[in-house]
Design a protein around this motif. Sequence first.
Motif, PDB file in Angstrom:
ATOM      1  N   GLN A  14       0.826  -1.202   0.000  1.00 36.50           N
ATOM      2  CA  GLN A  14       0.000   0.000   0.000  1.00 36.50           C
ATOM      3  C   GLN A  14       0.866   1.259   0.000  1.00 36.50           C
ATOM      4  N   SER A  15       1.920   1.222   0.803  1.00 37.29           N
ATOM      5  CA  SER A  15       2.825   2.361   0.872  1.00 37.29           C
ATOM      6  C   SER A  15       3.513   2.603  -0.461  1.00 37.29           C
ATOM      7  N   ARG A  16       3.892   1.544  -1.133  1.00 31.97           N
ATOM      8  CA  ARG A  16       4.601   1.707  -2.414  1.00 31.97           C
ATOM      9  C   ARG A  16       3.684   2.182  -3.529  1.00 31.97           C
ATOM     10  N   VAL A  17       2.405   1.838  -3.457  1.00 32.33           N
ATOM     11  CA  VAL A  17       1.446   2.385  -4.415  1.00 32.33           C
ATOM     12  C   VAL A  17       1.366   3.904  -4.243  1.00 32.33           C
ATOM     13  N   LEU A  19       3.669   5.766  -2.884  1.00 29.32           N
ATOM     14  CA  LEU A  19       4.970   6.310  -3.264  1.00 29.32           C
ATOM     15  C   LEU A  19       5.033   6.532  -4.772  1.00 29.32           C
ATOM     16  N   ALA A  20       4.603   5.547  -5.537  1.00 30.81           N
ATOM     17  CA  ALA A  20       4.619   5.675  -6.996  1.00 30.81           C
ATOM     18  C   ALA A  20       3.717   6.821  -7.448  1.00 30.81           C
ATOM     19  N   TRP A  21       2.544   6.959  -6.816  1.00 26.03           N
ATOM     20  CA  TRP A  21       1.612   8.041  -7.154  1.00 26.03           C
ATOM     21  C   TRP A  21       2.249   9.391  -6.850  1.00 26.03           C
ATOM     22  N   GLY A  22       2.857   9.511  -5.678  1.00 31.18           N
ATOM     23  CA  GLY A  22       3.484  10.767  -5.289  1.00 31.18           C
ATOM     24  C   GLY A  22       4.658  11.139  -6.180  1.00 31.18           C
ATOM     25  N   LEU A  23       5.461  10.148  -6.559  1.00 28.41           N
ATOM     26  CA  LEU A  23       6.610  10.412  -7.427  1.00 28.41           C
ATOM     27  C   LEU A  23       6.153  10.846  -8.819  1.00 28.41           C
ATOM     28  N   ALA A  24       5.098  10.214  -9.329  1.00 27.39           N
ATOM     29  CA  ALA A  24       4.586  10.595 -10.649  1.00 27.39           C
ATOM     30  C   ALA A  24       4.076  12.030 -10.626  1.00 27.39           C
ATOM     31  N   GLN A  60      17.232   1.928   7.970  1.00 27.06           N
ATOM     32  CA  GLN A  60      17.375   0.895   6.949  1.00 27.06           C
ATOM     33  C   GLN A  60      16.144   0.857   6.046  1.00 27.06           C
ATOM     34  N   MET A  61      14.969   0.958   6.656  1.00 28.40           N
ATOM     35  CA  MET A  61      13.737   0.982   5.878  1.00 28.40           C
ATOM     36  C   MET A  61      13.708   2.189   4.957  1.00 28.40           C
ATOM     37  N   LEU A  62      14.090   3.336   5.480  1.00 29.64           N
ATOM     38  CA  LEU A  62      14.081   4.553   4.669  1.00 29.64           C
ATOM     39  C   LEU A  62      15.030   4.430   3.479  1.00 29.64           C
ATOM     40  N   ASN A  63      16.233   3.941   3.724  1.00 27.55           N
ATOM     41  CA  ASN A  63      17.203   3.798   2.635  1.00 27.55           C
ATOM     42  C   ASN A  63      16.704   2.847   1.555  1.00 27.55           C
ATOM     43  N   ALA A  64      16.036   1.779   1.983  1.00 25.71           N
ATOM     44  CA  ALA A  64      15.488   0.823   1.019  1.00 25.71           C
ATOM     45  C   ALA A  64      14.406   1.476   0.157  1.00 25.71           C
ATOM     46  N   GLU A  65      13.592   2.336   0.768  1.00 24.70           N
ATOM     47  CA  GLU A  65      12.515   2.986   0.020  1.00 24.70           C
ATOM     48  C   GLU A  65      13.048   4.084  -0.903  1.00 24.70           C
ATOM     49  N   SER A  71      14.519   3.351  -8.333  1.00 29.17           N
ATOM     50  CA  SER A  71      14.308   2.256  -9.297  1.00 29.17           C
ATOM     51  C   SER A  71      13.081   2.490 -10.162  1.00 29.17           C
ATOM     52  N   LEU A  72      12.157   3.351  -9.689  1.00 30.04           N
ATOM     53  CA  LEU A  72      10.967   3.682 -10.466  1.00 30.04           C
ATOM     54  C   LEU A  72      11.265   4.738 -11.522  1.00 30.04           C
ATOM     55  N   GLY A  73      12.501   5.229 -11.528  1.00 29.40           N
ATOM     56  CA  GLY A  73      12.899   6.197 -12.538  1.00 29.40           C
ATOM     57  C   GLY A  73      12.782   7.640 -12.121  1.00 29.40           C
ATOM     58  N   PHE A  74      12.501   7.906 -10.840  1.00 28.77           N
ATOM     59  CA  PHE A  74      12.377   9.295 -10.388  1.00 28.77           C
ATOM     60  C   PHE A  74      13.755   9.937 -10.371  1.00 28.77           C
ATOM     61  N   THR A  75      13.873  11.067 -11.043  1.00 30.09           N
ATOM     62  CA  THR A  75      15.172  11.731 -11.170  1.00 30.09           C
ATOM     63  C   THR A  75      15.219  13.075 -10.444  1.00 30.09           C
ATOM     64  N   GLY A  76      14.127  13.441  -9.791  1.00 26.12           N
ATOM     65  CA  GLY A  76      14.089  14.718  -9.088  1.00 26.12           C
ATOM     66  C   GLY A  76      14.805  14.665  -7.753  1.00 26.12           C
ATOM     67  N   LYS A  77      14.738  15.774  -7.033  1.00 23.94           N
ATOM     68  CA  LYS A  77      15.370  15.856  -5.716  1.00 23.94           C
ATOM     69  C   LYS A  77      14.582  15.017  -4.723  1.00 23.94           C
TER      70      LYS A  77
END
Length: 281
Positions: A14-17, A19-24, A60-65, A71-77
Amino acid sequence: MSEKYLIGVDGSEQSRVALAWGLARATERGADVELLHVADDSFLSESVAFLSEAQKASEQMLNAEIEYARSLGFTGKITGNAVVGHPIAELEEASRSADLLVLGAHSGSRLAGSFFGTRAVKAAATAHCPVAVIPNNDANPNAAVVVGVDGSEASKKAIAFAAEEASFRGLALVAVYAWMPPLTPGLEYLWSEELVDSQRSAAEEAIAIGVAGLATRYPDLEIRREIVQAPPVAALVQAAEGAELVVVGSRGRGGLSRLLLGSVSHGVLQALPCPVIVTRA
Protein backbone atom coordinates in the motif's frame (compact mmCIF):
# COMPACT_ATOMS: atom_id res chain seq x y z
CA MET A 1 10.57 27.72 -5.25
CA SER A 2 9.65 24.09 -5.86
CA GLU A 3 6.79 22.44 -4.03
CA LYS A 4 7.70 19.71 -1.55
CA TYR A 5 5.80 16.46 -1.27
CA LEU A 6 6.08 14.46 1.94
CA ILE A 7 5.45 10.75 1.34
CA GLY A 8 5.02 8.28 4.18
CA VAL A 9 6.77 4.96 3.58
CA ASP A 10 6.81 1.63 5.42
CA GLY A 11 7.77 -0.89 2.74
CA SER A 12 4.26 -2.31 2.37
CA GLU A 13 2.46 -2.74 -0.93
CA GLN A 14 0.00 0.00 0.00
CA SER A 15 2.82 2.36 0.87
CA ARG A 16 4.60 1.71 -2.41
CA VAL A 17 1.45 2.38 -4.41
CA ALA A 18 1.25 5.77 -2.71
CA LEU A 19 4.97 6.31 -3.26
CA ALA A 20 4.62 5.67 -7.00
CA TRP A 21 1.61 8.04 -7.15
CA GLY A 22 3.48 10.77 -5.29
CA LEU A 23 6.61 10.41 -7.43
CA ALA A 24 4.59 10.60 -10.65
CA ARG A 25 2.87 13.76 -9.45
CA ALA A 26 6.20 15.25 -8.33
CA THR A 27 7.66 14.54 -11.78
CA GLU A 28 4.74 16.27 -13.50
CA ARG A 29 5.00 19.35 -11.32
CA GLY A 30 8.75 19.51 -10.73
CA ALA A 31 8.31 19.06 -6.97
CA ASP A 32 10.92 17.93 -4.47
CA VAL A 33 10.20 14.77 -2.49
CA GLU A 34 10.88 13.86 1.13
CA LEU A 35 10.25 10.32 2.32
CA LEU A 36 9.36 9.79 5.97
CA HIS A 37 9.49 6.53 7.89
CA VAL A 38 8.34 6.48 11.50
CA ALA A 39 9.16 3.58 13.80
CA ASP A 40 6.21 3.56 16.19
CA ASP A 41 7.55 3.69 19.74
CA SER A 42 4.16 3.05 21.37
CA PHE A 43 5.08 -0.51 22.32
CA LEU A 44 8.85 -0.13 22.58
CA SER A 45 10.89 -0.17 25.71
CA GLU A 46 12.15 3.27 26.66
CA SER A 47 15.65 1.93 27.17
CA VAL A 48 18.40 3.54 25.12
CA ALA A 49 19.30 0.19 23.56
CA PHE A 50 15.81 -0.51 22.27
CA LEU A 51 15.37 3.01 20.89
CA SER A 52 18.77 2.87 19.23
CA GLU A 53 17.89 -0.38 17.47
CA ALA A 54 14.54 1.07 16.42
CA GLN A 55 16.29 4.08 14.92
CA LYS A 56 18.67 1.83 12.96
CA ALA A 57 15.76 -0.23 11.63
CA SER A 58 13.93 2.95 10.64
CA GLU A 59 16.98 4.22 8.75
CA GLN A 60 17.38 0.90 6.95
CA MET A 61 13.74 0.98 5.88
CA LEU A 62 14.08 4.55 4.67
CA ASN A 63 17.20 3.80 2.64
CA ALA A 64 15.49 0.82 1.02
CA GLU A 65 12.51 2.99 0.02
CA ILE A 66 14.76 5.71 -1.40
CA GLU A 67 16.44 3.04 -3.54
CA TYR A 68 13.02 1.78 -4.59
CA ALA A 69 11.97 5.32 -5.53
CA ARG A 70 15.04 5.65 -7.74
CA SER A 71 14.31 2.26 -9.30
CA LEU A 72 10.97 3.68 -10.47
CA GLY A 73 12.90 6.20 -12.54
CA PHE A 74 12.38 9.29 -10.39
CA THR A 75 15.17 11.73 -11.17
CA GLY A 76 14.09 14.72 -9.09
CA LYS A 77 15.37 15.86 -5.72
CA ILE A 78 14.64 13.28 -3.03
CA THR A 79 15.52 13.35 0.66
CA GLY A 80 14.54 11.18 3.59
CA ASN A 81 13.88 11.28 7.30
CA ALA A 82 13.82 8.28 9.63
CA VAL A 83 12.52 8.80 13.16
CA VAL A 84 11.27 6.92 16.19
CA GLY A 85 8.09 8.32 17.70
CA HIS A 86 4.31 8.52 17.44
CA PRO A 87 3.39 8.32 13.73
CA ILE A 88 0.57 10.89 13.80
CA ALA A 89 2.58 13.39 15.83
CA GLU A 90 5.60 13.00 13.56
CA LEU A 91 3.50 13.36 10.42
CA GLU A 92 1.81 16.44 11.80
CA GLU A 93 5.13 18.09 12.58
CA ALA A 94 6.71 17.14 9.26
CA SER A 95 3.65 18.41 7.35
CA ARG A 96 4.40 21.97 8.51
CA SER A 97 7.02 22.30 5.79
CA ALA A 98 5.23 20.32 3.06
CA ASP A 99 2.84 21.29 0.28
CA LEU A 100 1.26 17.84 0.12
CA LEU A 101 1.36 14.77 2.38
CA VAL A 102 0.89 11.46 0.54
CA LEU A 103 -0.15 8.27 2.36
CA GLY A 104 -1.18 4.81 1.25
CA ALA A 105 -4.21 2.83 2.38
CA HIS A 106 -5.97 -0.42 1.63
CA SER A 107 -8.81 -0.36 -0.88
CA GLY A 108 -12.33 -1.38 -0.01
CA SER A 109 -14.84 -0.10 2.50
CA ARG A 110 -12.39 -0.02 5.38
CA LEU A 111 -8.91 1.31 5.74
CA ALA A 112 -6.28 -0.96 7.24
CA GLY A 113 -5.55 -0.85 10.95
CA SER A 114 -1.87 -0.06 10.41
CA PHE A 115 0.08 3.19 10.17
CA PHE A 116 -1.18 3.93 6.70
CA GLY A 117 -4.64 2.53 7.34
CA THR A 118 -7.02 4.18 9.81
CA ARG A 119 -4.17 6.44 10.88
CA ALA A 120 -4.31 8.04 7.45
CA VAL A 121 -7.68 9.45 8.51
CA LYS A 122 -6.13 10.88 11.66
CA ALA A 123 -3.22 12.27 9.68
CA ALA A 124 -5.64 14.00 7.32
CA ALA A 125 -7.35 15.59 10.32
CA THR A 126 -4.18 16.92 11.93
CA ALA A 127 -1.84 17.77 9.04
CA HIS A 128 -0.92 21.36 8.21
CA CYS A 129 -1.09 20.77 4.43
CA PRO A 130 -3.40 18.94 2.03
CA VAL A 131 -3.30 15.15 2.42
CA ALA A 132 -3.57 12.62 -0.42
CA VAL A 133 -4.68 9.10 0.53
CA ILE A 134 -4.06 6.57 -2.23
CA PRO A 135 -5.92 3.24 -2.50
CA ASN A 136 -4.35 0.05 -3.76
CA ASN A 137 -6.60 -0.40 -6.75
CA ASP A 138 -6.64 0.34 -10.46
CA ALA A 139 -6.47 4.04 -11.26
CA ASN A 140 -8.62 5.85 -13.81
CA PRO A 141 -6.09 7.99 -15.69
CA ASN A 142 -7.37 10.92 -17.72
CA ALA A 143 -10.76 10.77 -16.00
CA ALA A 144 -12.43 13.69 -14.22
CA VAL A 145 -11.59 15.42 -10.95
CA VAL A 146 -14.55 15.36 -8.55
CA VAL A 147 -15.06 17.92 -5.78
CA GLY A 148 -17.68 18.23 -3.08
CA VAL A 149 -19.57 21.54 -2.85
CA ASP A 150 -21.61 22.68 0.16
CA GLY A 151 -21.06 26.44 0.42
CA SER A 152 -18.65 26.27 3.36
CA GLU A 153 -15.19 27.83 3.56
CA ALA A 154 -13.71 24.34 3.55
CA SER A 155 -15.62 23.61 0.35
CA LYS A 156 -14.31 26.80 -1.29
CA LYS A 157 -10.72 25.71 -0.60
CA ALA A 158 -11.46 22.27 -2.02
CA ILE A 159 -13.00 23.74 -5.18
CA ALA A 160 -9.99 26.01 -5.76
CA PHE A 161 -7.60 23.08 -5.33
CA ALA A 162 -9.66 20.77 -7.55
CA ALA A 163 -10.04 23.36 -10.29
CA GLU A 164 -6.31 24.00 -10.45
CA GLU A 165 -5.67 20.25 -10.51
CA ALA A 166 -8.19 19.61 -13.28
CA SER A 167 -6.90 22.52 -15.36
CA PHE A 168 -3.27 21.45 -14.96
CA ARG A 169 -4.08 17.89 -16.04
CA GLY A 170 -6.51 18.87 -18.78
CA LEU A 171 -9.41 17.04 -17.13
CA ALA A 172 -13.05 17.90 -16.52
CA LEU A 173 -14.07 19.20 -13.09
CA VAL A 174 -17.20 17.60 -11.65
CA ALA A 175 -18.71 19.72 -8.88
CA VAL A 176 -21.12 17.66 -6.78
CA TYR A 177 -23.73 19.19 -4.49
CA ALA A 178 -25.73 16.64 -2.51
CA TRP A 179 -28.80 17.53 -0.50
CA MET A 180 -31.46 15.76 1.49
CA PRO A 181 -34.82 17.07 2.79
CA PRO A 182 -34.69 17.56 6.57
CA LEU A 183 -35.88 14.36 8.19
CA THR A 184 -38.25 15.26 11.00
CA PRO A 185 -40.06 12.17 12.31
CA GLY A 186 -43.80 12.57 12.02
CA LEU A 187 -43.59 15.75 9.93
CA GLU A 188 -42.81 14.26 6.53
CA TYR A 189 -46.23 15.38 5.30
CA LEU A 190 -45.11 19.02 5.60
CA TRP A 191 -42.74 18.53 2.66
CA SER A 192 -44.68 19.69 -0.37
CA GLU A 193 -43.45 19.64 -3.95
CA GLU A 194 -43.00 23.41 -3.72
CA LEU A 195 -40.64 23.06 -0.76
CA VAL A 196 -38.64 20.38 -2.55
CA ASP A 197 -38.34 22.68 -5.58
CA SER A 198 -37.19 25.45 -3.26
CA GLN A 199 -34.48 23.23 -1.84
CA ARG A 200 -33.39 22.27 -5.33
CA SER A 201 -33.18 25.95 -6.33
CA ALA A 202 -31.11 26.69 -3.26
CA ALA A 203 -28.76 23.86 -4.23
CA GLU A 204 -28.41 25.24 -7.76
CA GLU A 205 -27.59 28.67 -6.38
CA ALA A 206 -25.01 27.26 -3.97
CA ILE A 207 -23.18 25.30 -6.65
CA ALA A 208 -23.28 28.31 -9.01
CA ILE A 209 -21.64 30.44 -6.32
CA GLY A 210 -19.16 27.67 -5.59
CA VAL A 211 -17.83 27.52 -9.15
CA ALA A 212 -18.17 31.24 -9.89
CA GLY A 213 -15.05 32.71 -11.43
CA LEU A 214 -13.54 29.39 -12.49
CA ALA A 215 -14.48 29.84 -16.15
CA THR A 216 -12.59 33.16 -16.23
CA ARG A 217 -9.55 31.83 -14.44
CA TYR A 218 -9.46 28.56 -16.38
CA PRO A 219 -11.09 29.28 -19.76
CA ASP A 220 -10.37 25.79 -21.11
CA LEU A 221 -11.70 23.99 -18.05
CA GLU A 222 -14.79 21.86 -18.56
CA ILE A 223 -17.05 22.17 -15.51
CA ARG A 224 -19.87 19.72 -14.92
CA ARG A 225 -22.42 20.45 -12.23
CA GLU A 226 -24.18 17.59 -10.51
CA ILE A 227 -26.94 18.25 -7.99
CA VAL A 228 -27.94 15.01 -6.34
CA GLN A 229 -30.68 14.27 -3.84
CA ALA A 230 -28.71 11.81 -1.76
CA PRO A 231 -26.49 11.69 1.35
CA PRO A 232 -23.28 13.64 0.60
CA VAL A 233 -20.89 10.72 1.15
CA ALA A 234 -22.91 8.40 -1.08
CA ALA A 235 -23.14 11.04 -3.81
CA LEU A 236 -19.40 11.75 -3.79
CA VAL A 237 -18.42 8.09 -3.70
CA GLN A 238 -20.68 7.33 -6.64
CA ALA A 239 -19.33 10.28 -8.65
CA ALA A 240 -15.76 9.30 -7.79
CA GLU A 241 -16.06 5.70 -8.98
CA GLY A 242 -15.01 6.70 -12.48
CA ALA A 243 -12.79 9.62 -11.47
CA GLU A 244 -9.05 10.07 -11.36
CA LEU A 245 -9.23 12.07 -8.13
CA VAL A 246 -11.76 13.33 -5.60
CA VAL A 247 -11.15 16.43 -3.49
CA VAL A 248 -12.93 17.13 -0.21
CA GLY A 249 -12.49 19.89 2.34
CA SER A 250 -11.77 19.50 6.02
CA ARG A 251 -13.23 21.67 8.74
CA GLY A 252 -9.87 22.91 9.98
CA ARG A 253 -7.66 22.14 12.93
CA GLY A 254 -9.18 24.04 15.83
CA GLY A 255 -10.53 22.38 18.96
CA LEU A 256 -12.46 19.16 18.54
CA SER A 257 -12.41 19.45 14.74
CA ARG A 258 -8.67 18.81 14.93
CA LEU A 259 -9.49 15.21 15.84
CA LEU A 260 -12.74 14.90 13.91
CA LEU A 261 -12.09 15.18 10.22
CA GLY A 262 -15.73 15.77 9.35
CA SER A 263 -18.38 13.22 8.50
CA VAL A 264 -18.20 13.73 4.73
CA SER A 265 -14.39 13.72 4.43
CA HIS A 266 -14.19 10.79 6.83
CA GLY A 267 -16.86 8.86 4.96
CA VAL A 268 -15.17 9.36 1.58
CA LEU A 269 -11.83 8.23 3.04
CA GLN A 270 -13.47 5.13 4.46
CA ALA A 271 -14.82 4.20 1.03
CA LEU A 272 -11.74 5.45 -0.87
CA PRO A 273 -13.10 4.84 -4.40
CA CYS A 274 -10.04 6.53 -5.95
CA PRO A 275 -7.21 8.78 -4.74
CA VAL A 276 -8.63 11.33 -2.31
CA ILE A 277 -7.11 14.68 -1.41
CA VAL A 278 -8.29 16.41 1.76
CA THR A 279 -7.63 20.14 1.69
CA ARG A 280 -7.18 22.46 4.64
CA ALA A 281 -9.85 24.98 5.57
